[in-house]
Design a protein around this motif. Structure first.
Motif, short mmCIF file in Angstrom:
data_model
loop_
_atom_site.label_atom_id
_atom_site.label_comp_id
_atom_site.label_asym_id
_atom_site.label_seq_id
_atom_site.Cartn_x
_atom_site.Cartn_y
_atom_site.Cartn_z
N ASP A 74 -5.22 29.51 -29.17
CA ASP A 74 -4.71 28.61 -28.13
C ASP A 74 -5.36 28.95 -26.80
N LYS A 75 -5.74 27.91 -26.05
CA LYS A 75 -6.43 28.13 -24.78
C LYS A 75 -5.53 28.81 -23.75
N ALA A 76 -4.25 28.47 -23.74
CA ALA A 76 -3.34 29.08 -22.77
C ALA A 76 -3.16 30.56 -23.06
N VAL A 77 -3.01 30.92 -24.33
CA VAL A 77 -2.87 32.33 -24.70
C VAL A 77 -4.14 33.09 -24.32
N THR A 78 -5.28 32.50 -24.57
CA THR A 78 -6.54 33.15 -24.23
C THR A 78 -6.66 33.34 -22.72
N ALA A 79 -6.19 32.39 -21.94
CA ALA A 79 -6.27 32.49 -20.48
C ALA A 79 -5.40 33.62 -19.95
N VAL A 80 -4.20 33.80 -20.51
CA VAL A 80 -3.34 34.90 -20.08
C VAL A 80 -3.96 36.24 -20.46
N ILE A 81 -4.58 36.32 -21.64
CA ILE A 81 -5.22 37.56 -22.05
C ILE A 81 -6.38 37.90 -21.11
N GLU A 82 -7.14 36.91 -20.71
CA GLU A 82 -8.24 37.17 -19.78
C GLU A 82 -7.71 37.65 -18.43
N MET A 83 -6.58 37.17 -18.00
CA MET A 83 -5.99 37.65 -16.76
C MET A 83 -5.56 39.12 -16.90
N LEU A 84 -5.02 39.48 -18.05
CA LEU A 84 -4.66 40.88 -18.28
C LEU A 84 -5.90 41.76 -18.35
N ALA A 163 8.43 39.41 -20.52
CA ALA A 163 8.92 38.44 -21.49
C ALA A 163 9.49 37.21 -20.78
N LEU A 164 10.15 37.40 -19.64
CA LEU A 164 10.65 36.27 -18.86
C LEU A 164 9.50 35.47 -18.25
N PHE A 165 8.42 36.15 -17.88
CA PHE A 165 7.23 35.46 -17.39
C PHE A 165 6.67 34.55 -18.48
N LEU A 166 6.61 35.04 -19.70
CA LEU A 166 6.16 34.21 -20.81
C LEU A 166 7.14 33.07 -21.08
N LEU A 167 8.43 33.32 -20.91
CA LEU A 167 9.43 32.27 -21.09
C LEU A 167 9.21 31.14 -20.09
N CYS A 168 8.93 31.50 -18.84
CA CYS A 168 8.68 30.47 -17.82
C CYS A 168 7.47 29.61 -18.20
N LEU A 169 6.42 30.25 -18.71
CA LEU A 169 5.24 29.49 -19.12
C LEU A 169 5.57 28.57 -20.30
N ALA A 170 6.49 29.00 -21.16
CA ALA A 170 6.88 28.17 -22.30
C ALA A 170 7.79 27.03 -21.85
N LEU A 171 8.69 27.28 -20.92
CA LEU A 171 9.56 26.21 -20.43
C LEU A 171 8.77 25.12 -19.72
N LEU A 172 7.67 25.50 -19.07
CA LEU A 172 6.80 24.52 -18.42
C LEU A 172 5.82 23.89 -19.39
N ARG A 173 5.84 24.35 -20.64
CA ARG A 173 4.93 23.90 -21.69
C ARG A 173 3.47 24.23 -21.40
N PHE A 174 3.23 25.23 -20.54
CA PHE A 174 1.88 25.77 -20.46
C PHE A 174 1.56 26.47 -21.78
N LEU A 175 2.54 27.19 -22.31
CA LEU A 175 2.46 27.72 -23.67
C LEU A 175 3.18 26.74 -24.58
N PRO A 176 2.50 26.08 -25.48
CA PRO A 176 3.16 25.09 -26.34
C PRO A 176 4.24 25.73 -27.20
N ALA A 177 5.31 24.98 -27.41
CA ALA A 177 6.44 25.45 -28.23
C ALA A 177 6.14 25.18 -29.70
N GLU A 178 5.09 25.82 -30.20
CA GLU A 178 4.68 25.67 -31.59
C GLU A 178 4.71 27.04 -32.27
N ARG A 179 5.02 27.04 -33.56
CA ARG A 179 5.14 28.30 -34.27
C ARG A 179 3.82 29.07 -34.28
N ARG A 180 2.71 28.35 -34.40
CA ARG A 180 1.40 29.00 -34.42
C ARG A 180 1.10 29.67 -33.08
N VAL A 181 1.44 29.01 -31.98
CA VAL A 181 1.19 29.57 -30.65
C VAL A 181 2.13 30.74 -30.38
#
Length: 455
Positions: A74-84, A163-181
């Motif tokens: 997923d592009k969003a997951v990859t972008a967060v990893i690059e930031m880390l 974990a709450l930071f990731l939750l915020c990204l999911a609530l905004l659908r930056f991280l898609p709410a899909e099982r694979r993601v």
């Protein structure tokens, strides 16, 4: 191997919060100051969203091993990893200072100031333009995800912030709410976060925040054990007691966390990690381990004021305490204004006792008037019918107030107070009668017998 559990499909989907619905005046702030605030937080919508988010993440990794690679990252997951990854390079640019402290190298504060300065820039590069208005609602959690720059420590509260930071990204659908993601979030993104935090702890010698010592599960982390036990939950080849036989393969987050403990601690495992040792020797199935760790996380992390008081709430993590209290108050008033209800006749009340007809049911008005409760005993006051010598209450409804009867003698509040004369005194004792009065000769004989003593 893939999961065969049906729990993944039974969980509801995480809701979506549009950016347009965010109130600029409701940015996250510190709201938990007392133990009562913790109980209020556990009833908020934000707390419920976080619990659902964690369970969805855990269910997504059941039966999957590390290392994990998705053919469609997923592009969003990859972008967060690059930031880390960028934050990791800062450690090389800010080396530790040659200070003699056992815990907390002062260079960590320099690393933290750089993060505070460039936080908004990092999030602007991470998020699309449409989500930039949500940055003030996300940045407080990202800033507190890597430790306290003042105390130079790290603990489960900082892990929860990430974990709450990731939750915020999911609530905004930056991280898609899909099982694979969600599976990529745990097995790729969260693993990268763990390795970054491990390096921060090693280089800057961060102190454990709020550690329980040998009585705690881990000095720094908790969610890694929750997700790792989820990976092992439905298999039977590896027992929980396998952690007692290191070295362990890095095939799941649970084993990785155990091996991390062996790297930073010395001595017998049952002494420095008694909780993990008890789990390994006392629990037979990973499903029981997983469910128990979820309950323990809620009790020992989310329900502890010393941990969650540092977590800002509001905005995406709704602090809707006032709304829920208003709804509860409205519900209570609706219950009080319910129509009258008829009492059920006693089962022994037969028609023969009432002349061949059943007695009429007694109707109670609503709301029912309850007896007042004593603040000292917690028991309701008994209603008594007061006669003409009551204690200053009305003898009957609407009747005159009857004064209380005066005491017959000194009371405890007046008898022992100097200078206070009781208003009423008991009558003096009567004088002795003539038959009981001793004679002068009798007194002399009695005195002589006392002076002579026994013969």
């Amino acid at each position: 191997m893939a999961s065969s559990s049906g729990n993944a499909n039974s969980l509801p989907e995480l809701r979506e919060i549009p950016v347009s619905s965010l109130n600029p005046a409701d940015t996250p702030v510190l709201r938990i100051k007392t133990d009562e605030d913790v109980e209020l937080w556990k009833r908020t919508r934000g707390y419920q969203d976080y619990g659902l988010f964690l369970r969805r993440l855990a269910e997504s990794v059941v039966g999957y091993q590390l290392p994990y690679e998705d053919p469609q990252p997923d592009k969003a997951v990859t972008a967060v990893i690059e930031m880390l990854d960028k934050l990791d390079t800062w450690i090389d640019e800010i080396p530790p200072l040659p200070t003699p402290q056992r815990f907390g190298n002062l260079a960590f504060r320099t690393w933290g100031r750089r993060l505070e300065t460039e936080c908004d820039t990092l999030l602007h590069s991470l998020l699309p333009t449409a989500l930039h208005p949500a940055i003030p609602f996300i940045s407080p959690y990202f800033l507190t995800s890597f430790g306290s720059f003042t105390r130079m420590d790290y603990g489960t509260g900082h892990e929860t912030s990430f974990a709450l930071f990731l939750l915020c990204l999911a609530l905004l659908r930056f991280l898609p709410a899909e099982r694979r993601v969600e599976r990529q979030v745990v097995l790729i993104l969260f693993v990268r976060y763990l390795r970054l935090c491990w390096r921060l702890q090693d280089v800057y010698k961060l102190e454990p925040a709020g550690s329980h010592g040998v009585w705690g599960l881990d000095d720094y982390f908790f969610l890694s054990y929750v997700f790792g036990s989820a990976q092992l939950r439905d298999q039977t080849e590896i027992a929980p007691s396998a952690v007692l036989h290191p070295p362990l393969p890095p095939t799941n987050l649970y084993f990785m966390s155990i091996m991390r403990i062996h790297e930073v601690k010395s001595g017998p495992f049952h002494e420095h990690s008694s909780q993990l040792y008890s789990i390994a020797t006392g629990v037979q199935y990973w499903a029981k381990v997983h469910s128990g760790l979820f309950k323990m996380y809620e009790a020992e992390v989310l329900a502890k004021r010393v941990v969650v008081q540092h977590i800002p709430l509001g905005g995406l993590l709704e602090w809707d305490v006032e709304q829920r209290q208003s709804a509860a108050t409205a519900a209570s008033f609706a219950t009080m204004s319910a129509p009258p209800m008829a009492a059920t006749a006693a089962p022994w009340a037969s028609a023969a006792q009432y002349g061949g007809s059943t007695p009429p049911a007694t109707t109670f008005s609503s709301p029912m008037r309850m007896p007042p409760v004593s603040y000292t005993t917690g028991l309701p006051h008994a209603h008594r019918s007061l006669g003409p010598h009551g204690t200053g209450r009305r003898a009957s409804p609407g009747g005159p107030i009857v004064p209380a009867r005066a005491p017959l003698g000194p009371t405890a509040s007046t008898a022992l107070r100097p200078g206070v004369v009781p208003s009423t005194m008991a009558p003096p004792p009567p004088p002795p009668s003539a038959s009981q009065a001793p004679t002068e000769g009798g007194e002399k004989e009695e005195a002589a017998s006392r002076s002579s003593g026994p013969s």
